[in-house]
Scaffold this motif. Structure first.
Motif, PDB file in Angstrom:
ATOM      1  N   TYR A 314      -5.647 -13.330  -2.798  1.00 32.45           N
ATOM      2  CA  TYR A 314      -6.606 -12.449  -1.965  1.00 32.45           C
ATOM      3  C   TYR A 314      -6.223 -12.152  -0.971  1.00 32.45           C
ATOM      4  O   TYR A 314      -7.382 -12.687   0.086  1.00 32.45           O
ATOM      5  CB  TYR A 314      -8.058 -13.398  -2.019  1.00 32.45           C
ATOM      6  CG  TYR A 314      -9.054 -13.626  -3.227  1.00 32.45           C
ATOM      7  CD1 TYR A 314      -9.663 -12.708  -3.923  1.00 32.45           C
ATOM      8  CD2 TYR A 314      -8.173 -14.551  -4.407  1.00 32.45           C
ATOM      9  CE1 TYR A 314      -9.989 -12.769  -5.346  1.00 32.45           C
ATOM     10  CE2 TYR A 314      -8.540 -14.645  -5.598  1.00 32.45           C
ATOM     11  CZ  TYR A 314      -9.730 -13.806  -6.180  1.00 32.45           C
ATOM     12  OH  TYR A 314      -9.780 -13.550  -7.362  1.00 32.45           O
ATOM     13  N   PRO A 316      -4.831  -9.152   1.039  1.00 33.39           N
ATOM     14  CA  PRO A 316      -4.247  -7.671   0.806  1.00 33.39           C
ATOM     15  C   PRO A 316      -2.640  -6.979   2.143  1.00 33.39           C
ATOM     16  O   PRO A 316      -2.180  -6.390   1.484  1.00 33.39           O
ATOM     17  CB  PRO A 316      -5.310  -6.703   1.109  1.00 33.39           C
ATOM     18  CG  PRO A 316      -6.642  -7.538   2.323  1.00 33.39           C
ATOM     19  CD  PRO A 316      -5.713  -9.171   2.472  1.00 33.39           C
ATOM     20  N   TYR A 321       1.442 -10.510   0.968  1.00 36.38           N
ATOM     21  CA  TYR A 321       1.378 -10.704  -1.482  1.00 36.38           C
ATOM     22  C   TYR A 321       2.756 -10.580  -1.537  1.00 36.38           C
ATOM     23  O   TYR A 321       2.801 -10.763  -2.801  1.00 36.38           O
ATOM     24  CB  TYR A 321       0.942  -9.037  -1.470  1.00 36.38           C
ATOM     25  CG  TYR A 321      -0.095  -9.483  -2.770  1.00 36.38           C
ATOM     26  CD1 TYR A 321      -1.470  -8.987  -3.045  1.00 36.38           C
ATOM     27  CD2 TYR A 321       0.968  -9.041  -3.540  1.00 36.38           C
ATOM     28  CE1 TYR A 321      -2.073  -9.005  -3.809  1.00 36.38           C
ATOM     29  CE2 TYR A 321      -0.036  -9.109  -4.857  1.00 36.38           C
ATOM     30  CZ  TYR A 321      -1.103  -8.859  -4.910  1.00 36.38           C
ATOM     31  OH  TYR A 321      -1.918  -8.939  -6.176  1.00 36.38           O
ATOM     32  N   THR A 340      -6.665 -11.778  -8.471  1.00 35.06           N
ATOM     33  CA  THR A 340      -6.603 -10.708  -7.491  1.00 35.06           C
ATOM     34  C   THR A 340      -7.402  -9.931  -6.752  1.00 35.06           C
ATOM     35  O   THR A 340      -8.708  -9.844  -7.505  1.00 35.06           O
ATOM     36  CB  THR A 340      -5.616  -9.958  -7.104  1.00 35.06           C
ATOM     37  OG1 THR A 340      -4.865  -9.629  -6.120  1.00 35.06           O
ATOM     38  CG2 THR A 340      -5.530  -8.525  -7.867  1.00 35.06           C
ATOM     39  N   TYR A 346      -6.106  -3.392  -3.273  1.00 30.86           N
ATOM     40  CA  TYR A 346      -5.052  -4.712  -4.278  1.00 30.86           C
ATOM     41  C   TYR A 346      -4.063  -3.950  -5.468  1.00 30.86           C
ATOM     42  O   TYR A 346      -3.717  -3.947  -5.974  1.00 30.86           O
ATOM     43  CB  TYR A 346      -6.086  -6.035  -4.717  1.00 30.86           C
ATOM     44  CG  TYR A 346      -6.339  -6.850  -3.191  1.00 30.86           C
ATOM     45  CD1 TYR A 346      -5.378  -7.522  -3.552  1.00 30.86           C
ATOM     46  CD2 TYR A 346      -7.343  -6.753  -3.024  1.00 30.86           C
ATOM     47  CE1 TYR A 346      -6.098  -8.646  -2.047  1.00 30.86           C
ATOM     48  CE2 TYR A 346      -7.980  -7.601  -1.802  1.00 30.86           C
ATOM     49  CZ  TYR A 346      -6.447  -8.792  -1.198  1.00 30.86           C
ATOM     50  OH  TYR A 346      -7.127  -9.685  -0.819  1.00 30.86           O
ATOM     51  N   TYR A 349      -0.817  -3.664  -5.866  1.00 31.63           N
ATOM     52  CA  TYR A 349       0.644  -4.093  -6.064  1.00 31.63           C
ATOM     53  C   TYR A 349       1.283  -4.737  -7.327  1.00 31.63           C
ATOM     54  O   TYR A 349       1.494  -5.178  -7.615  1.00 31.63           O
ATOM     55  CB  TYR A 349      -0.127  -5.825  -5.490  1.00 31.63           C
ATOM     56  CG  TYR A 349       0.534  -5.762  -4.051  1.00 31.63           C
ATOM     57  CD1 TYR A 349       0.816  -5.318  -3.188  1.00 31.63           C
ATOM     58  CD2 TYR A 349      -0.980  -5.930  -2.976  1.00 31.63           C
ATOM     59  CE1 TYR A 349       1.059  -5.717  -1.482  1.00 31.63           C
ATOM     60  CE2 TYR A 349      -1.300  -5.913  -1.826  1.00 31.63           C
ATOM     61  CZ  TYR A 349      -0.265  -5.330  -1.265  1.00 31.63           C
ATOM     62  OH  TYR A 349      -0.256  -5.474  -0.016  1.00 31.63           O
TER      63      TYR A 349
END
Ligand code: DGJ
Length: 542
Positions: A314, A316, A321, A340, A346, A349
């Motif tokens: 959590y 960003p 990350y 996530t 997000y 990713y």
């Protein structure tokens, strides 16, 4: 024998002769396999890429499911992660009710989705909020963590046999039930507990715990980590309290998992509430004893029945990350992101997770129950909220099985648009690929006359590229809001030319070309937009 030997033998033979891998019976159990350090989750006898979505915490009731499935369908997810709580299956001690589980499995089959069940037992975000009332109200039988000042914390202590016995029995009963009702393995994986550990106290300071803390570090941990024997403080110094708690939480969870696997041997994982991957954090400020990056070695030694430790991400920003992905992607730990954030930024990713050969990805809170635990992230229009996850899932779904297979062969790459939008470079062996963001369809910075960078989507960065090797000079390329260009390696004065760029897709495992790209579509690199496109690219030099 159903064991791993036959699977690995089949895989090795298939890889050696280029034959289709995993000729396993359709009803064989889901499992994790490793090929020279690369991993896959095997479902129905073949590598499976989990394009997941997790429902909200209180969506685990038949009355809520009609608001869950439409979101999962719209997302294009192939797997739903959803809780099964101890309080709902064993409201009275020894009396089990699995009617919700049966409804859930029936509906998952009707929607052609697989399930990952989240066992909310002794720990749910450190607390026992999902334990039955007969557990919550009996602190003598099921003791809580005692902090340094002698106060009770919400968390149950991992040190007590009765708690372990009760939780393990309930979980094992659930697994026995799954064995009876799920011969087709709609349920492909189990999460054991949820974000274990304790907030507000580094360990249990009860008399029982402290007596053990003052004794020797268990031989199993000493042997697993090649340590010199001694007390917890002698062996681990200032980390002793946290490592002690991590060991006992991991041992507890391992025994719950082992009891479940004895009934039905599905892959099992734990999810981690994270410690900051970069900045120092005092363990009293995060879920101490849970599988944070600094105690992964303790957890690996303490919980051999847990196949994966997955980070709930959590954060960003790109550096947090990517640092988190790096620390959980280990030789002894397949990469899997079980949760996530659902914010726009997000979605990108997914590309980084897949580029590392991750087996799955799952944004949290993906249903239409309108739970408002995160109001800032819920735009009024539910369909908008699913972007860009849904766009990425729809893009990748047609090649998900192929991708999982390429990842197991170890020849995949993926990057996501970084916060600073800088260019990235992929080492593809004989070729280097350069990925850039904000590029228009025409031109580059070297030709300023017709070069107008594309502004970033105000909702957040969304770009990403995936590449898989199909042959020495042949690659599968897809992505979103990014440009990819290739150059030969080493740079010996030769130049790259595209021999052929096909747009198409895989149908039943076979590439089907739709049309060729050329001219404006290839002169300035390959530009991927928000339109889903899958390319098969053949490179040459001149
Ligand atoms: C992480 C937990 O694992 C989830 O169950 C949920 O509580 C989210 N945090 C936040 O909504």
């Amino acid at each position: 024998m159903r064991g791993k030997v036959s699977i690995f033998a089949g895989l090795a033979a298939a890889l050696a002769f280029g034959a289709p891998a995993f000729a396993l019976p359709i009803d064989d159990l889901p499992r994790l396999v490793t090929n020279a350090g690369h991993r896959a989750l095997i479902v129905d006898g073949a590598p499976y890429l989990m394009l997941g979505a997790q429902a909200n915490n209180s969506s685990n009731w038949p009355a809520q499911l009609p608001m869950v499935w439409p979101a999962i369908d719209a997302l294009g997810a192939n797997t739903l992660e959803i809780p099964v709580s101890w309080e709902q299956v064993e409201p009275v001690e020894g009396q089990f009710d699995f009617s919700y589980v049966d409804t859930l499995i029936d509906q998952a089959r009707a929607h052609h989705k697989r399930l990952v069940l989240l066992w909310f037992g002794t720990w749910k975000n450190n607390s026992p909020s999902y334990t039955p009332q007969w557990v919550k109200t009996d602190n003598a039988r099921f003791p809580r963590v005692i902090d340094k000042s002698g106060d009770r914390k919400p968390s149950l202590s991992p040190m007590f046999e009765e708690t372990l016995k009760a939780d393990a029995r309930a979980f094992a009963t659930l697994m026995r039930h799954l064995k009876a009702v799920d011969s087709q393995h709609t349920v492909i994986m189990m999460q054991v507990e949820n974000e274990t550990g304790t907030y507000g106290s580094v360990r249990d300071y009860s008399a029982t715990a402290t007596k053990l803390f003052n004794g020797p570090v268990p031989e199993a941990l000493i042997a697993a980590r090649h340590l010199h024997p001694g007390t917890w403080t002698e062996v681990f110094g200032t980390n002793a309290d946290e490592f002690f708690h991590a060991w006992y939480v991991s041992r507890f969870v391992d025994q719950v998992a082992a009891a479940g696997k004895a009934e039905l041997d599905l892959p099992m994982y734990v999810n981690a509430a994270l410690r900051d991957p970069v900045k120092y954090q005092d363990p009293v400020t995060y879920s101490s004893g849970g599988p944070t990056w600094n105690v992964l070695d303790i957890w690996k030694a303490g919980a051999p029945h847990i196949d994966i430790i997955g980070p709930d991400i959590y954060m960003p920003d790109t550096s947090s990350y990517l640092a988190t992905l790096k620390s959980y992607d280990r030789a002894d730990n397949p990469l899997f992101v079980p949760e996530t954030g659902r914010g726009y930024e997000y979605g990108r990713y997914l590309y980084s997770v897949l580029g590392r050969g991750g087996i799955g990805f799952s944004p949290f809170g993906m249903d239409y129950t309108k739970e408002a635990n995160d109001p800032a992230m819920i735009p009024p229009d539910a369909a908008t909220r699913l972007e860009p996850f849904s766009a990425n899932y729809h893009l990748i779904a047609p090649i998900a099985r192929e991708w999982a297979r390429w990842a197991l062969d170890g020849e995949v790459w993926g990057v996501s648009e970084p916060d600073d939008r800088s260019a990235q470079s992929l080492d593809l062996g004989r070729w280097t690929a350069t990925v850039t963001y904000g590029m228009p369809a025409f031109g580059n910075a070297g030709y300023p006359a017709n070069f107008k960078p594309v502004p970033r989507n105000p909702q957040g960065a969304e770009g990403g590229i995936l590449v898989a090797r199909l042959g020495p000079d042949e690659f599968l390329v897809t992505g979103r809001m990014a440009r990819i260009e290739f150059s030969p390696k080493p740079l010996t004065g030769k130049h790259m030319q595209f021999l052929r760029v096909e747009e198409g897709t895989f149908v039943d495992g076979k590439w089907v070309m739709h049309h060729l790209w050329n001219g404006d579509q290839t002169d300035w690199g390959l530009n991927l937009s928000t339109v889903p496109r899958i390319l098969k690219v053949t490179l040459a030099t001149y």
